[in-house]
Design an enzyme around this catalytic site. Sequence first.
Site, short mmCIF file in Angstrom:
data_model
loop_
_atom_site.label_atom_id
_atom_site.label_comp_id
_atom_site.label_asym_id
_atom_site.label_seq_id
_atom_site.Cartn_x
_atom_site.Cartn_y
_atom_site.Cartn_z
N LYS A 22 -22.57 -53.13 50.47
CA LYS A 22 -21.13 -52.77 50.01
C LYS A 22 -20.00 -52.85 50.55
O LYS A 22 -19.06 -53.36 50.04
CB LYS A 22 -21.31 -51.26 49.80
CG LYS A 22 -20.15 -50.34 49.70
CD LYS A 22 -20.13 -48.81 49.75
CE LYS A 22 -20.21 -48.08 50.96
NZ LYS A 22 -18.92 -48.01 51.66
N ASN A 23 -20.08 -52.59 51.93
CA ASN A 23 -18.81 -53.08 52.92
C ASN A 23 -18.40 -54.33 52.81
O ASN A 23 -17.19 -54.60 53.10
CB ASN A 23 -19.33 -52.24 54.19
CG ASN A 23 -19.21 -50.90 54.16
OD1 ASN A 23 -19.02 -50.16 53.38
ND2 ASN A 23 -19.64 -50.09 55.37
N ARG A 94 -11.24 -45.46 51.15
CA ARG A 94 -10.47 -45.88 52.07
C ARG A 94 -10.30 -47.52 52.21
O ARG A 94 -9.18 -48.13 52.44
CB ARG A 94 -10.94 -45.38 53.26
CG ARG A 94 -10.14 -45.80 54.76
CD ARG A 94 -10.93 -45.22 56.04
NE ARG A 94 -10.42 -45.97 57.03
CZ ARG A 94 -9.63 -45.42 57.69
NH1 ARG A 94 -8.62 -44.54 57.45
NH2 ARG A 94 -9.15 -46.34 58.75
N CYS A 118 -10.09 -38.14 55.83
CA CYS A 118 -11.39 -37.90 55.01
C CYS A 118 -12.41 -37.08 55.75
O CYS A 118 -12.13 -36.68 57.02
CB CYS A 118 -12.04 -39.39 54.72
SG CYS A 118 -12.90 -40.01 56.10
N ARG A 123 -9.36 -40.82 60.62
CA ARG A 123 -9.09 -42.27 60.22
C ARG A 123 -7.85 -42.90 59.86
O ARG A 123 -7.51 -42.94 58.76
CB ARG A 123 -10.12 -42.50 59.06
CG ARG A 123 -11.59 -42.20 59.55
CD ARG A 123 -12.50 -42.40 58.27
NE ARG A 123 -13.07 -43.73 58.31
CZ ARG A 123 -13.94 -44.14 57.17
NH1 ARG A 123 -14.47 -43.21 56.26
NH2 ARG A 123 -14.42 -45.23 57.17
N ASP A 308 -23.00 -45.50 60.67
CA ASP A 308 -23.44 -45.35 59.32
C ASP A 308 -24.95 -44.86 59.19
O ASP A 308 -25.22 -44.70 58.10
CB ASP A 308 -23.23 -46.44 58.49
CG ASP A 308 -21.53 -46.54 58.18
OD1 ASP A 308 -20.92 -45.49 58.42
OD2 ASP A 308 -21.27 -47.51 57.47
N ILE A 330 -18.04 -43.01 67.32
CA ILE A 330 -16.95 -43.68 66.44
C ILE A 330 -16.08 -42.81 65.83
O ILE A 330 -14.76 -42.74 65.71
CB ILE A 330 -17.58 -44.63 65.55
CG1 ILE A 330 -18.65 -45.67 66.11
CG2 ILE A 330 -16.77 -45.53 64.69
CD1 ILE A 330 -17.99 -46.61 66.82
N ARG A 400 -21.98 -43.87 45.58
CA ARG A 400 -20.95 -44.73 46.10
C ARG A 400 -21.50 -45.90 46.98
O ARG A 400 -20.94 -46.96 46.87
CB ARG A 400 -20.00 -43.93 47.06
CG ARG A 400 -19.02 -42.68 46.25
CD ARG A 400 -17.83 -42.36 47.58
NE ARG A 400 -17.19 -43.46 48.18
CZ ARG A 400 -16.37 -43.36 49.21
NH1 ARG A 400 -15.97 -42.07 49.94
NH2 ARG A 400 -15.70 -44.40 49.62
C1 UD1 Z 1 -15.80 -49.33 58.34
C2 UD1 Z 1 -17.02 -49.16 57.35
C3 UD1 Z 1 -17.70 -47.61 57.42
C4 UD1 Z 1 -17.98 -47.63 59.04
C5 UD1 Z 1 -16.90 -47.86 59.93
C6 UD1 Z 1 -17.40 -47.94 61.24
C7 UD1 Z 1 -16.27 -50.43 55.50
C8 UD1 Z 1 -15.73 -50.55 54.09
N1 UD1 Z 1 -16.29 -49.17 56.09
O1 UD1 Z 1 -15.06 -48.29 58.20
O2 UD1 Z 1 -18.80 -47.68 56.60
O3 UD1 Z 1 -18.24 -46.25 59.28
O4 UD1 Z 1 -16.56 -49.03 59.75
O5 UD1 Z 1 -18.24 -48.70 61.48
O6 UD1 Z 1 -16.34 -51.31 55.85
N2 UD1 Z 1 -9.22 -46.19 63.80
C9 UD1 Z 1 -8.06 -46.15 64.19
N3 UD1 Z 1 -6.78 -46.78 63.70
C10 UD1 Z 1 -7.02 -47.55 62.62
C11 UD1 Z 1 -8.24 -48.00 62.03
C12 UD1 Z 1 -9.42 -47.33 62.76
O7 UD1 Z 1 -7.67 -45.15 65.22
O8 UD1 Z 1 -6.06 -48.07 62.11
C13 UD1 Z 1 -10.36 -45.34 64.16
C14 UD1 Z 1 -11.22 -44.75 63.24
O9 UD1 Z 1 -10.31 -43.69 62.97
C15 UD1 Z 1 -12.58 -44.73 63.89
C16 UD1 Z 1 -12.71 -46.10 64.52
O10 UD1 Z 1 -11.13 -46.46 64.64
O11 UD1 Z 1 -12.48 -43.63 64.95
C17 UD1 Z 1 -13.48 -47.16 63.88
O12 UD1 Z 1 -12.92 -47.05 62.48
P1 UD1 Z 1 -13.04 -48.41 61.37
O13 UD1 Z 1 -13.75 -49.61 62.30
O14 UD1 Z 1 -11.76 -48.78 61.42
O15 UD1 Z 1 -13.60 -48.00 60.26
P2 UD1 Z 1 -13.43 -48.30 58.87
O16 UD1 Z 1 -13.05 -49.85 58.65
O17 UD1 Z 1 -12.76 -47.50 58.28
#
Ligand code: UD1
Length: 421
Positions: A22-23, A94, A118, A123, A308, A330, A400
Site C-alpha cells: 500500500k505505502n 495523510r 491523526c 504527525r 507499523d 516513531i 484501508r
Molecule cells: C509513513 C507510512 C506509515 C508509517 C510511517 C513510519 C506511508 C503512506 N505511510 O508515514 O505507514 O507508519 O511512515 O514508518 O508511507 N514527522 C514530523 N514532521 C514531518 C513529517 C514527519 O515531525 O513533516 C514525524 C512524524 O510525526 C513521525 C515521524 O516523523 O513521528 C516519522 O513519520 P513519517 O516517516 O513522516 O511517516 P509518514 O510518511 O507519514
Amino acid sequence: MDSIIIEGGVPLSGKVKISGAKNSCLALMASAILTEEPINLNNVPKLSDITTMSSLLASLGLEVQNNKDNRSLCLKARDISNHRAHYNIVRKMRASFLVLGPLLAREGFAKVSLPGGCAIGARAVDLHLDALRRLGARLKLENGYVIASATGGLVGTEIDFPIKSVGATENAIMAATLAKGRTIIRNAAREPEIGDLIDCLQKMGAEIKGRGSATIEIEGKNRLNGSTHEVIYDRIEFGTYLLAAVITKGKVSLSGGKEILNREFLNKIGEMGVTYKSTSEGFMVDATSTDLQPIKVTTEPYPGFPTDLQAQMMATLTLVKGESEINEKIFENRFMHVPELSRMGAKIKLDGTCAMVEGVDQLVGAPVMATDLRASVALVIAGLAAQGETRINRVYHLDRGYEYIENKLAQCGAQIKRVQA
Ligand code: UD1
C-alpha cells in the site's frame, strides 16, 4: 458499518498470498503527476486507500484507469486541470500530501490541504514544507491549506532532514526530479517503499543516485517519461500474517513475500524461538511446537523494527510467558490498542512510550474497536487466538490496508466472517 466476527482458538494452517505494498503504491501513484505520459502500475493492492488516491488524482485532472480485476492502474496526467487537493480527501488519508511535491515541480503551483493530526500522533508536515522551501518554493498557509508556488520552477539544493521521514523524503525526491540542477538529500529515510519509488522514477528517466542509503543525489530533468512498474510486496502485510500464524501456533506459507525486506522483524521472530525459512514460493513460518520467549522491541526507521508492526507484535506477546518490552520511538501516541487488548485479558503496563507486556495463559474474546489501521489488525490477531468470540468494529480501518483479510485468514482455517452491523 461492517464488523468482523472471529471465533478464536484455531491454529492457522495454509497459504496466504501477500499483496502489493500500500505505502509504496500510494507514492508511485503520486509520481504519475510528474509526467504527461502514462504510468502503468502492476501488483496494485485492492484497498480503500488506493481508491482514495485514485479519486484525488482524478480530481486533479489525471485519467485513472483500472484494468478488469483492479490489479493494474494506468495513470495519465496529460493536463493538470486542478491544482487543489481538497480537505475532504486529504483528511481521510495523510499520504494525499504526497501530491504536493510533484504538483509543484510540474506546474509551479499547488494548493494542498494540511492533513491535520491523526489517531497515532500529531504527525506534522513541517519537514515536507522545509524541503520544498529549500527547493525554492514560496509557501503560505491559508484556511487550512498550504499554497505553494515556484514561478520560475524549483531549483536543486541541499536538504538535511533533522529526523527521518518517509513521506517528506518521498515528496523531496519527487520534487527534485524536475528541479533545475542537483539536489542532495541527507538523512533521508531508507524504507524499501522509497527504493521502489526511486526504481520507478529512474525508469521514468530521473537521474537518482544513492538508492537505499541515507544520502540521495538527484540531477533534475526538464521532463520525465512514462513507465511500467510492478509494486513491491507489502512487508507489513507479510509481518501481520506471520504474527497471526505465531499467535495461533500455526504453520503458514506466505507466497510472494520474502525475507529480504523484513530482517530486523525476523531477527525478533527468531529470538522468540519461532522457526521460519525462505522457500521457492516465498516464505514459511512454523510455530506449531514452539515454546515462545519474551523479547524487547524498539521501533525505528528502516532497517529497524517497523512501527507499523508494533501493535501486531504486542498482541502476539500478550500470550508469551514472561515479560516483554516494547518501545515506540516513531509515533508518540501509538498505543491505542492497549486498552482494547486489556479488555481481552492482556496484561500491559504503559509508561510513556514504553509498554511492558506480561504474558497471560489465555485471551478472552470481546467486542473491541480500534482507531487506526494497525491497531485494528492487532485486535484481529488477538481475536484469532482468544477463547470465544471477538467482534471488531470500525472495519473500515482494516479495509484501508488489508486486502480481503477475512478471506485470506479463512483460507487458513480461521473462523472469521464479516457482518453488516
Ligand atoms: C509513513 C507510512 C506509515 C508509517 C510511517 C513510519 C506511508 C503512506 N505511510 O508515514 O505507514 O507508519 O511512515 O514508518 O508511507 N514527522 C514530523 N514532521 C514531518 C513529517 C514527519 O515531525 O513533516 C514525524 C512524524 O510525526 C513521525 C515521524 O516523523 O513521528 C516519522 O513519520 P513519517 O516517516 O513522516 O511517516 P509518514 O510518511 O507519514
